[in-house]
Design a protein around this motif. Structure first.
Motif, PDB file in Angstrom:
ATOM      1  N   GLN A  69      -7.956   9.453  -1.862  1.00  0.00           N
ATOM      2  CA  GLN A  69      -6.766   9.009  -2.567  1.00  0.00           C
ATOM      3  C   GLN A  69      -7.139   8.743  -4.029  1.00  0.00           C
ATOM      4  O   GLN A  69      -8.316   8.639  -4.384  1.00  0.00           O
ATOM      5  CB  GLN A  69      -6.162   7.764  -1.928  1.00  0.00           C
ATOM      6  CG  GLN A  69      -6.914   6.473  -2.189  1.00  0.00           C
ATOM      7  CD  GLN A  69      -6.177   5.262  -1.640  1.00  0.00           C
ATOM      8  OE1 GLN A  69      -5.581   5.316  -0.581  1.00  0.00           O
ATOM      9  NE2 GLN A  69      -6.223   4.171  -2.359  1.00  0.00           N
ATOM     10  N   ARG A 103      -5.554  14.167  -7.085  1.00  0.00           N
ATOM     11  CA  ARG A 103      -6.130  12.822  -7.049  1.00  0.00           C
ATOM     12  C   ARG A 103      -7.366  12.807  -7.957  1.00  0.00           C
ATOM     13  O   ARG A 103      -8.228  13.677  -7.838  1.00  0.00           O
ATOM     14  CB  ARG A 103      -6.545  12.425  -5.633  1.00  0.00           C
ATOM     15  CG  ARG A 103      -5.362  12.456  -4.650  1.00  0.00           C
ATOM     16  CD  ARG A 103      -5.624  13.452  -3.543  1.00  0.00           C
ATOM     17  NE  ARG A 103      -4.391  13.876  -2.875  1.00  0.00           N
ATOM     18  CZ  ARG A 103      -3.952  13.368  -1.760  1.00  0.00           C
ATOM     19  NH1 ARG A 103      -4.636  12.442  -1.162  1.00  0.00           N
ATOM     20  NH2 ARG A 103      -2.838  13.801  -1.223  1.00  0.00           N
ATOM     21  N   ASN A 161       2.016   4.506  -2.976  1.00  0.00           N
ATOM     22  CA  ASN A 161       1.478   5.098  -4.187  1.00  0.00           C
ATOM     23  C   ASN A 161       2.281   4.748  -5.425  1.00  0.00           C
ATOM     24  O   ASN A 161       1.729   4.718  -6.521  1.00  0.00           O
ATOM     25  CB  ASN A 161       1.397   6.620  -4.019  1.00  0.00           C
ATOM     26  CG  ASN A 161       0.276   7.030  -3.086  1.00  0.00           C
ATOM     27  OD1 ASN A 161      -0.895   6.968  -3.428  1.00  0.00           O
ATOM     28  ND2 ASN A 161       0.637   7.433  -1.882  1.00  0.00           N
ATOM     29  N   ARG A 213     -12.778   2.297  -2.358  1.00  0.00           N
ATOM     30  CA  ARG A 213     -11.340   2.575  -2.490  1.00  0.00           C
ATOM     31  C   ARG A 213     -10.599   1.334  -2.981  1.00  0.00           C
ATOM     32  O   ARG A 213     -10.686   0.264  -2.366  1.00  0.00           O
ATOM     33  CB  ARG A 213     -10.798   3.033  -1.144  1.00  0.00           C
ATOM     34  CG  ARG A 213      -9.324   3.354  -1.099  1.00  0.00           C
ATOM     35  CD  ARG A 213      -9.010   4.172   0.133  1.00  0.00           C
ATOM     36  NE  ARG A 213      -9.597   5.509   0.024  1.00  0.00           N
ATOM     37  CZ  ARG A 213      -9.643   6.388   1.025  1.00  0.00           C
ATOM     38  NH1 ARG A 213      -9.149   6.060   2.208  1.00  0.00           N
ATOM     39  NH2 ARG A 213     -10.172   7.575   0.846  1.00  0.00           N
ATOM     40  N   THR A 251      -2.403  -4.241   3.597  1.00  0.00           N
ATOM     41  CA  THR A 251      -3.664  -3.505   3.590  1.00  0.00           C
ATOM     42  C   THR A 251      -4.337  -3.630   4.958  1.00  0.00           C
ATOM     43  O   THR A 251      -4.399  -4.721   5.522  1.00  0.00           O
ATOM     44  CB  THR A 251      -4.602  -4.051   2.502  1.00  0.00           C
ATOM     45  OG1 THR A 251      -3.934  -3.996   1.246  1.00  0.00           O
ATOM     46  CG2 THR A 251      -5.879  -3.240   2.434  1.00  0.00           C
ATOM     47  N   ASP A 299     -10.481   6.822  -5.904  1.00  0.00           N
ATOM     48  CA  ASP A 299     -11.682   6.691  -5.069  1.00  0.00           C
ATOM     49  C   ASP A 299     -12.951   6.967  -5.881  1.00  0.00           C
ATOM     50  O   ASP A 299     -12.945   7.760  -6.830  1.00  0.00           O
ATOM     51  CB  ASP A 299     -11.620   7.668  -3.892  1.00  0.00           C
ATOM     52  CG  ASP A 299     -10.739   7.162  -2.762  1.00  0.00           C
ATOM     53  OD1 ASP A 299     -10.278   6.010  -2.854  1.00  0.00           O
ATOM     54  OD2 ASP A 299     -10.512   7.913  -1.800  1.00  0.00           O
ATOM     55  N   THR A 320      -0.739   4.661   1.105  1.00  0.00           N
ATOM     56  CA  THR A 320      -2.128   4.950   0.769  1.00  0.00           C
ATOM     57  C   THR A 320      -2.943   5.114   2.054  1.00  0.00           C
ATOM     58  O   THR A 320      -2.444   4.872   3.159  1.00  0.00           O
ATOM     59  CB  THR A 320      -2.727   3.839  -0.096  1.00  0.00           C
ATOM     60  OG1 THR A 320      -2.806   2.633   0.695  1.00  0.00           O
ATOM     61  CG2 THR A 320      -1.860   3.567  -1.326  1.00  0.00           C
ATOM     62  N   GLN A 321      -4.215   5.513   1.883  1.00  0.00           N
ATOM     63  CA  GLN A 321      -5.065   5.746   3.034  1.00  0.00           C
ATOM     64  C   GLN A 321      -5.537   4.456   3.705  1.00  0.00           C
ATOM     65  O   GLN A 321      -6.150   4.513   4.772  1.00  0.00           O
ATOM     66  CB  GLN A 321      -6.283   6.565   2.616  1.00  0.00           C
ATOM     67  CG  GLN A 321      -5.942   7.963   2.128  1.00  0.00           C
ATOM     68  CD  GLN A 321      -5.278   8.796   3.205  1.00  0.00           C
ATOM     69  OE1 GLN A 321      -5.810   8.952   4.288  1.00  0.00           O
ATOM     70  NE2 GLN A 321      -4.100   9.305   2.921  1.00  0.00           N
ATOM     71  N   GLU A 366       0.825  -1.211   0.000  1.00  0.00           N
ATOM     72  CA  GLU A 366       0.000   0.000   0.000  1.00  0.00           C
ATOM     73  C   GLU A 366       0.860   1.262   0.000  1.00  0.00           C
ATOM     74  O   GLU A 366       0.898   2.047   0.944  1.00  0.00           O
ATOM     75  CB  GLU A 366      -0.936  -0.015   1.209  1.00  0.00           C
ATOM     76  CG  GLU A 366      -2.014  -1.071   1.159  1.00  0.00           C
ATOM     77  CD  GLU A 366      -2.960  -0.913  -0.034  1.00  0.00           C
ATOM     78  OE1 GLU A 366      -3.032   0.202  -0.584  1.00  0.00           O
ATOM     79  OE2 GLU A 366      -3.616  -1.905  -0.400  1.00  0.00           O
ATOM     80  N   THR A 371      -7.560  -1.315  -3.589  1.00  0.00           N
ATOM     81  CA  THR A 371      -6.399  -1.752  -2.822  1.00  0.00           C
ATOM     82  C   THR A 371      -5.281  -2.179  -3.772  1.00  0.00           C
ATOM     83  O   THR A 371      -5.492  -2.332  -4.971  1.00  0.00           O
ATOM     84  CB  THR A 371      -6.751  -2.919  -1.890  1.00  0.00           C
ATOM     85  OG1 THR A 371      -7.014  -4.093  -2.690  1.00  0.00           O
ATOM     86  CG2 THR A 371      -7.984  -2.595  -1.056  1.00  0.00           C
ATOM     87  N   SER A 372      -4.100  -2.375  -3.224  1.00  0.00           N
ATOM     88  CA  SER A 372      -2.955  -2.782  -4.045  1.00  0.00           C
ATOM     89  C   SER A 372      -3.127  -4.199  -4.585  1.00  0.00           C
ATOM     90  O   SER A 372      -2.496  -4.566  -5.579  1.00  0.00           O
ATOM     91  CB  SER A 372      -1.667  -2.703  -3.220  1.00  0.00           C
ATOM     92  OG  SER A 372      -1.739  -3.578  -2.094  1.00  0.00           O
TER      93      SER A 372
END
Length: 505
Positions: free
Chosen positions: A346, A260, A148, A316, A235, A349, A183-184, A146, A318-319
């Motif tokens: 982020q 973003r 960017n 949102r 995550t 979204d 990331t958030q 996670e 995820t990776s």
């Protein structure tokens, strides 16, 4: 080496003394053959290999391992012709005088010193060798999970001042910053660093709690990196809005000015994709601020009257390719000032504004005054009204309020029991509704609905006014033809010609 010959001249010495003299002579020979280091020699041996220490004691030479790209110096005491500087090539094998190839890949400075000394032992008598690090190679680390911008990063080691500068190893946080932050939905309590250890294929997994570091500034273990480290940020199992905001304003998160791209759909004026940055979207994007949910709603033209701000949904990615879905309660933001509900966005979204199942009239004014609602909307009121035409009213205005904003009914001509509401839908169609008026009722969908932007309200003439107009037309047709219609009545005539309404003859 000097050659020493031992002669025992007096053969008449007692036989018991001869062994003693022989032992003393051998000790003397050993002292001549192996002289003790001088004070200068001891100082050279101590200063030849200064440890490249960093901000942490664990950065000493015992933990730094040599590899391709390092510059080292090999000093052999009293043999400067065999000493020299070397750059370790890929593979870690260097060429030394007299002994040829030797591999020092993955060895510490002490281990390299021992290996070179053992290699010279068959050639030199008790060689005194020191290996010192002159310049370090950049560290190559891999960052995944996670962040960017996951991938491989080459991080140079920074040096201090002086003739023998120290070496500052990069930290875990610095590496995350190079990957443009977490990331958030990163779980910073379980950040893993996989480090090569032992033989080929063996690795040591070290877990760090960056949340503790963020809260207290202390860590339970060294967080400096080594060459070949692999960093993995998992995550988080769920989104904690309070923690997400604290992470977002830390140094290892993307800067607020970073744009973003998000999608805003549902009960907003202009659904679609928008680029959100920090600052006040309604005035200037260059001032301080955070790219939050309400800023995205501002860009989408604000909320519609039917929006359910208690159940705003954020989806949102995820990776791992999945997505996390969580809700924010913007009414809680308005009611108690809970800024955590206005979560920071982020890239990627999607914000979904659902339709409210029931509208609470007491909340309408509070929502209309919010910064993420449109300030004004425009409607057309035509027909038998005091000021027909385009009227600008606040968001979340009801039908009754819109009629009052246009000056109210033309008391002698208007049909006051009902009006017709024309609405342009998002799919291009036009809906028509006859609404029975009741000025004693609050906001409701049957008798006093909320008006929307670009709605048209048609106030028809009463039956009495229709009869009077017909009589006047019969008695004076020329005056009727020369009369200049008002803007509202002209629009009314246009709607009649298009078949959207039917005016009485």
């Amino acid at each position: 080496m000097k050659q020493i010959t031992l002669y025992i001249a007096n053969a008449s010495l007692p036989r018991q003394i001869v062994p003693l003299l022989t032992g003393l002579s051998l000790l003397a020979i050993a002292g001549v053959a192996s002289p003790q280091p001088t004070v200068a020699q001891e100082q050279i041996a101590q200063n030849a290999a200064p440890p490249p220490s960093g901000a942490n004691s664990s950065n000493a030479t015992g933990t730094y391992t040599l590899g391709g790209g390092d510059n080292i110096r090999v000093d052999i005491f009293d043999l400067p012709q065999l000493s020299g500087n070397y750059q370790i090539p890929a593979g870690g094998v260097i060429q030394l005088p007299l002994i040829g190839s030797i591999s020092i890949q993955g060895l510490t400075l002490e281990e390299a010193t021992t290996a070179i000394s053992n290699a010279y032992a068959p050639v030199l008598k008790r060689p005194q060798i020191t290996v010192s690090l002159q310049a370090t190679r950049p560290l190559n680390v891999w960052i995944s999970g996670e962040v960017n911008r996951p991938g491989s990063y080459s991080i140079p080691l920074s040096s201090g001042a002086g003739n023998v500068p120290s070496v500052q190893f990069p930290t875990l946080v610095q590496a995350i910053e190079r990957a443009q932050g977490v990331t958030q939905i990163a779980d910073i309590r379980r950040v893993e660093v996989r480090r090569r250890a032992g033989g080929v294929g063996q690795a040591q997994v070290i877990t760090f709690d960056l949340w503790q570091y963020l809260q207290t500034g202390t860590v339970s273990a060294d967080i400096t990196l080594r060459d070949g480290d692999a960093i993995f940020i998992p995550t988080a199992p769920a989104v904690n809005l309070a923690e997400a905001r604290q992470i977002a304003i830390s140094t290892f998160a993307p800067p607020p000015s970073q744009a973003r791209t998000v999608a805003v759909v549902g009960e907003v004026t202009r659904p679609g994709r928008y680029v959100v940055v920090g600052g006040d979207t309604l005035s200037a994007q260059s001032v301080q601020g955070l790219p939050t949910v309400t800023r995205a709603i501002q860009l989408a033209g604000g909320l519609k009257p039917q929006a359910d701000i208690r159940q705003v949904q954020v989806r949102r990615p995820t990776s791992a390719g999945s997505e996390q879905i969580f809700s924010v309660n913007l009414w809680q933001l308005l009611e108690s000032g809970d800024v955590n509900q206005d979560t920071i966005l982020q890239d990627g979204d999607t914000i979904i504004i659902p339709t409210a199942a029931e509208i609470n009239p007491a909340e309408i004014s509070a929502i209309a005054d919010a910064s993420f609602s449109p300030a004004k909307i425009q409607i057309n009121v035509v027909g038998e009204i005091v000021r027909p035409g385009l009227v600008e009213v606040p968001t979340n205005t009801s039908l009754n309020q819109a009629l009052m904003a246009a000056g109210g009914f033309n008391s002698s001509r208007a049909k006051k029991s009902s009006v017709e509401l024309l609405r342009l839908n998002f799919d291009g169609t036009v809906s028509r509704r006859i609404i029975q008026l009741d000025f004693t009722q609050g906001i409701n969908e049957q008798t006093n609905p909320l008006v929307r932007n670009q709605d048209i309200i048609v106030v028809r003439r009463s039956a009495t006014a229709g009869v009077v107009d017909t009589v006047n037309l019969i008695l004076n047709p020329t005056a009727a033809l020369l009369a200049v219609p008002s803007t509202g009545n002209a629009l009314l005539s246009l709607l009649n010609s298009l078949g959207l309404i039917r005016l009485p003859k």
